[in-house]
Design an enzyme around this catalytic site. Structure first.
Site, PDB file in Angstrom:
ATOM      1  N   HIS B  67       0.824  -1.213   0.000  1.00 40.28           N
ATOM      2  CA  HIS B  67       0.000   0.000   0.000  1.00 40.28           C
ATOM      3  C   HIS B  67       0.859   1.263   0.000  1.00 40.28           C
ATOM      4  O   HIS B  67       0.579   2.213  -0.709  1.00 40.28           O
ATOM      5  CB  HIS B  67      -0.918  -0.025   1.223  1.00 40.28           C
ATOM      6  CG  HIS B  67      -1.809   1.161   1.330  1.00 40.28           C
ATOM      7  ND1 HIS B  67      -2.909   1.321   0.524  1.00 40.28           N
ATOM      8  CD2 HIS B  67      -1.757   2.246   2.131  1.00 40.28           C
ATOM      9  CE1 HIS B  67      -3.501   2.462   0.831  1.00 40.28           C
ATOM     10  NE2 HIS B  67      -2.820   3.046   1.796  1.00 40.28           N
ATOM     11  N   GLU B 116      -7.906   8.207  -5.178  1.00 40.75           N
ATOM     12  CA  GLU B 116      -7.327   7.125  -4.384  1.00 40.75           C
ATOM     13  C   GLU B 116      -8.369   6.054  -4.128  1.00 40.75           C
ATOM     14  O   GLU B 116      -9.557   6.308  -4.193  1.00 40.75           O
ATOM     15  CB  GLU B 116      -6.858   7.661  -3.025  1.00 40.75           C
ATOM     16  CG  GLU B 116      -5.419   8.073  -3.021  1.00 40.75           C
ATOM     17  CD  GLU B 116      -4.902   8.339  -1.615  1.00 40.75           C
ATOM     18  OE1 GLU B 116      -3.723   8.627  -1.520  1.00 40.75           O
ATOM     19  OE2 GLU B 116      -5.663   8.265  -0.633  1.00 40.75           O
ATOM     20  N   HIS B 118     -10.110   3.087  -1.604  1.00 41.19           N
ATOM     21  CA  HIS B 118     -10.316   2.618  -0.234  1.00 41.19           C
ATOM     22  C   HIS B 118     -11.171   1.366  -0.303  1.00 41.19           C
ATOM     23  O   HIS B 118     -12.202   1.255   0.359  1.00 41.19           O
ATOM     24  CB  HIS B 118     -10.958   3.709   0.636  1.00 41.19           C
ATOM     25  CG  HIS B 118     -10.285   3.852   1.961  1.00 41.19           C
ATOM     26  ND1 HIS B 118     -10.939   4.036   3.145  1.00 41.19           N
ATOM     27  CD2 HIS B 118      -8.973   3.806   2.293  1.00 41.19           C
ATOM     28  CE1 HIS B 118     -10.066   4.115   4.136  1.00 41.19           C
ATOM     29  NE2 HIS B 118      -8.873   3.992   3.644  1.00 41.19           N
ATOM     30  N   GLN B 264     -10.456   2.259  10.076  1.00 41.41           N
ATOM     31  CA  GLN B 264     -10.466   3.508  10.813  1.00 41.41           C
ATOM     32  C   GLN B 264     -11.888   4.067  10.907  1.00 41.41           C
ATOM     33  O   GLN B 264     -12.736   3.767  10.079  1.00 41.41           O
ATOM     34  CB  GLN B 264      -9.593   4.558  10.115  1.00 41.41           C
ATOM     35  CG  GLN B 264      -8.232   4.064   9.689  1.00 41.41           C
ATOM     36  CD  GLN B 264      -8.247   3.464   8.291  1.00 41.41           C
ATOM     37  OE1 GLN B 264      -9.112   2.677   7.961  1.00 41.41           O
ATOM     38  NE2 GLN B 264      -7.284   3.844   7.496  1.00 41.41           N
ATOM     39  N   GLY B 558      -1.656   9.563  -8.497  1.00 40.20           N
ATOM     40  CA  GLY B 558      -2.697   8.539  -8.465  1.00 40.20           C
ATOM     41  C   GLY B 558      -2.390   7.491  -7.432  1.00 40.20           C
ATOM     42  O   GLY B 558      -1.688   7.755  -6.452  1.00 40.20           O
TER      43      GLY B 558
END
Lengths: 223, 760
Positions: B67, B116, B118, B264, B558
């Protein structure tokens, strides 16, 4: 004419409200939640947003901000106050307006162009609308369902204190399709939809929101 | 969302110091449990000349993860740096390697944007995963010195009727809305796509756009000996800590179920305060360098700031404000608690910095300082627990040349074309079936949960082709952004698929009248350990590189997301491309829907028989095979040139890009915007004309008085133009001799699909 726009932590539509005041021909004055000071304004807008993250209950914490002490006193003396969305919730929490706003009946946030009927043009914030005017303005809320006990609702209806009503379907489960109400004196208005997003052809579904701001300037000019 | 290891407690935890590491070189360390390979662990020992402390091991393990380190993709991404760092308006102000690329948009303004992923957190916990995805990208934009002005969310789910879609989709959409709405950022576009390969692998990509004046540009670097390091925002808690707890348990080479990082939890209210507070710090000139805390938390922020600066850094880790006082130093270093920023502040500005934070009720603490050494040194209650060259943590991670080979099934897939599929006998029924299919159906169930109006500068938003935001009210300067990807095309040919994604996003920006300037990408793929997936990735990055070179626009930043796969089944290769453009006068932006009876309807571009991978093949036959539509970047560029000129001269009333569903879908969408009908005549095979997905095409409406001038403009630039018909006041879509469908029928089919599926 000076119209104050309060910024609480988490206010979002304060820039929009200030722009609307300016476009209507007024002078927008920023007010800070932590100040016991209305900076000599003639009217106040409590803008939309998520003051204090909507934690505890929408508007419940903002109601105790220093500036609200001054707003409550000034409203009692007849100063025009408009609470939009979160501002409406703060007015209810402050007991300047009756009732409360709860989570939408479908339990989702909704953002749409909403048809409304202006039911009362005798308030400080609606005086330049034609009676019964049907307008389209932006509605965006997660907790916009207006509720009050039956006797309060009957009193609001009986005294003509419903300012605006949803048309073409109830978007959030509000009692009697109520989108906005006014206090008995006619100077404090709470409105769930957002007229400040409807003041330029370019950036909203039209300019049907501008008369709210033009109304208060006209009301103040007539005093 | 708990880890499978038992939580650590500091009372049981023995502090591992640099001195202890020197004393006990052979002490076993749980590098494997932290996801490091033997050779990676050995490399760390080599860099340090000793074994790492447990805190150092924690830092290296998160920073050298896929990551953070891009270890599998780096060799393929490097080529984007070879593209000229120049847009059609001039040099980029910041490019790859910064938190986000920054480009000049004229009049002293700059725009910054980045997309991005997730994905994995959003599968585990849809609401918080999606919410913190928005939060993370917004902080990246903020860290460039910009005010975030809009967000967009390309989303991908399993089939609409799959049970897990009913679990993840409402949560993800509510999370995107819940966070973005509370931040006061308009959500102006994105995508919602359904495909069976996304079951168990939903894709949540988040894009943010920011605006700044050139002189406000900030970067992530810590320089100036004696400058102070200020941590501000939310307190650090135990959320987002992955495998770190094995450090405390001190077991070695544990086996057991794989650990997924806990997700999170976002607090958008804190993020809103952080935005206003940070912008005020910038305006006061109080900040020398700035970095947001995202993936890898303090490990990332300290090592990246220090390695980008000209000195070292000393941090007293015990001064970090904690939400949970039992956290160990390793956990504090790895915590991915949201809504935190780190600033480098000159000593004379510290009081001002603290006063601004106090005004916004944001907690701020000086946790360290820039030193004249070249090491990042971290102490815990006076004992040294980290002493490393920061670059070795932030940038010198492993780089892998993963093997890649063309999958053996690729030839068979490409040979299985749509040509033999039975064509419809009832075009009317096919059209209605198409508009009601999940990928073409009305997405307002999703987008109505997003505030698109806040800030009062949204000029266009979904369902228009690109989002357009006003930057300067006086001059009318604005920016346009679109994101696109057709994963089905990318499966058929990843090289062409990436270029088709680029072409579509470029076209979507151009049809609003904006000049495309730059690219951001979010490359979502399966496992890089599968040589077939790696081949898709290599082809897609090369396709994107070649496409950007041909169009003369740079990739400014990116993100890569691997391991989007369940068992042996990888997702469709999904290289999402975002394009940002500039429009000089937003009042002249071109909307997508028909707006007036009598407007002439024109088709720009060339329609070929291109049905392989099309939405028709999917909806009517569940078919995916053959070769994707031809890429013609010269034609895309010519079309864009025409649209920018038409915008400048106010020649066209509306323009809509042709893509999924072809001309038929474009006609339906243009009609349904304002319930205006259309009557058109098609030459050639009407089925091909209606449903082919040839690229470099747009559906235009012009007032009759501008038709000649516009047609001439097209001719001047070699863009084929054909008159199809005109906008009518009849509430129906008419293709002479082929179709006459009432708009009411189309609307009810188009708008019912998603609400019906989500009603259960």
């Amino acid at each position: 004419m000076k119209v104050g726009v309060v910024t609480f932590p988490g206010s979002l539509d304060d820039v929009d409200a200030a722009r609307a005041v300016t476009l209507a021909g007024g002078e927008a004055v920023p007010l800070w939640h932590g100040d016991h000071d209305l900076r000599g304004v003639d009217a106040v807008v409590l803008p939309g947003g998520f003051s204090y993250g909507d934690y505890l209950r929408c508007g419940a914490i903002a109601r105790f901000a220093a500036v609200m002490t001054e707003v409550i006193v000034a409203a009692g003396r007849g100063m025009p106050v408009l609470g939009i969305c979160n501002g409406f919730q703060i007015l209810c929490e402050s007991h300047l307006l009756p009732g409360a706003l709860i989570r939408n009946d479908h339990r989702r946030f909704v953002c749409k162009d909403q048809r409304l009927r202006i039911e009362n043009v005798a308030t400080a914030w609606t005086s330049v609308y034609e009676p019964g005017a049907e307008i389209t303005i932006v509605l965006k809320n997660g907790e916009g369902g207006y509720v009050a006990d039956q006797s309060t609702l009957d009193a609001l209806e009986g005294e003509g204190r419903v300012v605006a009503r949803y048309l073409d379907g109830n978007p959030n489960g509000s009692a009697r399709e109520i989108a906005g109400i006014v206090n008995a004196a006619g100077n404090v208005v709470g409105l769930m939809p957002h007229p400040e997003h409807c003041v330029e052809e370019l950036t909203g579904p039209g300019t049907d929101g501008l008369p709210f701001f033009a109304s208060v300037l006209s009301t103040l000019a007539a005093r | 969302m708990t880890d499978d290891a038992s939580p650590s407690t500091s009372c049981l935890h023995r502090l591992d110091t640099v001195a202890a590491a020197r004393r006990t070189p052979e002490q076993p360390q749980p590098w494997s449990g932290l996801g490091l390979k033997r050779n990676e662990y050995d490399r760390i020992r080599e860099i340090l000349g000793r074994r790492p402390t447990s805190s150092e091991l924690a830092m290296y393990s998160v920073m050298w993860s896929e990551h953070c380190s891009y270890k599998s993709s780096k060799v393929h991404l490097a080529k984007f740096g070879d593209l000229p760092q120049e847009t059609p308006l001039g040099k980029t102000l910041a490019g790859i390697g910064e938190n986000a690329g920054v480009i000049d948009v004229g009049q002293g303004y700059a725009a910054t944007f980045k997309v991005e992923s997730h994905n994995h957190p959003s599968y585990v916990e849809p609401y918080q995963g999606a919410a913190t995805g928005v939060g993370g990208i917004v902080r990246d934009i903020l860290a460039m010195g910009a005010r975030p002005v809009a967000v967009m969310d390309p989303l991908r789910f399993g089939p609409l009727d799959a049970p897990d879609t009913a679990r993840v989709m409402p949560g993800i959409v509510a999370g995107v809305g819940g966070y973005g709405n509370c931040l006061g950022l308009p959500n102006i576009g994105g995508e919602v796509v359904f495909d069976e390969t996304y079951v168990g692998n939903p894709l949540v990509n988040a894009l943010c756009v920011g605006v700044l004046r050139h002189e406000q540009l900030h970067t992530a670097h810590a320089s100036g000996t004696g400058n102070l390091v200020v941590l501000y925002g939310a307190r650090t808690g135990g959320d987002g800590i992955g495998g770190v707890s094995v450090l405390a348990s001190e077991t070695f080479e544990r086996t057991g179920p794989s650990r997924r990082p806990s997700v999170q939890v976002g607090d958008p209210f804190m993020e809103k305060l952080l935005i206003e507070c940070t912008l005020e710090l910038f305006a006061a000139g109080a900040v020398t360098g700035i970095q947001d805390l995202g993936g890898a938390g303090l490990s990332c922020a300290t090592s990246e700031l220090a390695s980008a600066g000209d000195g070292g850094m000393h941090v007293a880790l015990d001064t970090v404000p904690l939400r949970d006082s039992s956290l160990s130093p390793e956990e504090i270093l790895m915590s991915e608690s949201q809504e935190r920023m780190m600033a480098v502040v000159e000593p004379q500005h510290v009081d001002r910095c603290m006063a601004t934070c106090a005004k916004w009720e944001v907690e701020a603490v000086v946790i360290g300082e820039v030193t004249d050494g070249d090491h990042l040194v971290i102490d815990w209650h006076g004992e040294r627990i980290v002493d490393v060259p920061p670059r070795s943590v932030a940038h010198d991670g492993p780089v892998y040349q993963r093997p890649y080979t063309r999958p053996e099934w690729q030839d068979a897939l490409q040979a299985d074309t749509a040509a033999p599929l039975p064509r419809p006998t009832d075009v009317h029924a096919t059209l209605v079936q198409m508009v009601a299919s999940p990928n073409l159906a009305d997405k307002s169930w999703v987008t109505d949960q997003y505030d698109r109006y806040v800030r009062g500068d949204t000029v266009l938003a979904q369902p228009d082709d690109a989002g357009v935001v006003r930057v300067d009210a006086a001059s009318g300067l604005g920016v346009a952004v679109a994101t696109d990807c057709n994963g089905r095309f990318a499966k058929l040919d990843p090289y062409a698929g990436a270029q088709l994604a680029l072409a579509e996003a470029y076209r979507n920006v151009a049809v609003t009248g904006a000049l495309p300037l730059a690219v951001t990408d979010c490359l979502n793929f399966g496992s890089p350990e599968d040589p077939g997936v790696m081949w898709q990735f290599e082809r897609a990055t090369l396709g994107l590189y070649d496409g950007c070179e041909a169009l003369g626009i740079p990739v400014t930043g990116g993100n890569v997301s691997f391991y989007n796969q369940t068992g042996a089944v990888a997702i469709l290769p999904t290289p999402v491309v975002g394009v940002l453009g500039v429009i000089n006068d937003v009042a002249r932006r071109i909307p997508s829907g028909f707006s007036c009876v009598g407007q002439r309807v024109l088709l720009l571009g060339t329609t070929r028989e291109e049905l392989d991978g099309s939405t028709w093949a999917q909806v009517a036959h569940g078919h995916l095979g053959g070769l994707p539509p031809q890429v013609d970047l010269a034609a895309e560029q010519a079309l864009a040139t025409v649209m920018v000129a038409a915008c400048r001269d106010a020649l066209v009333a509306s323009a809509h890009d042709l893509s999924d569903g072809g001309l038929a879908q474009a006609l339906v969408e243009c009609c349904l915007r304002r319930d205006l009908g259309v009557r058109v005549q098609l030459d050639g095979d009407p089925f091909v004309q209606l449903f082919s997905e040839s690229t470099a095409r747009a559906l235009i409406a012009v007032t009759a008085s501008h038709e000649e001038a516009f047609t001439e403009l097209c001719r001047d630039h070699g863009v084929p133009v054909r008159v199809l018909g005109e906008v009518t006041g009849d509430a129906s879509l008419v293709v002479k001799g082929v179709l006459d469908v009432p708009l009411a029928e189309l609307r009810s089919a188009w708008s019912a699909t998603i609400p019906a599926a989500m009603a259960h």
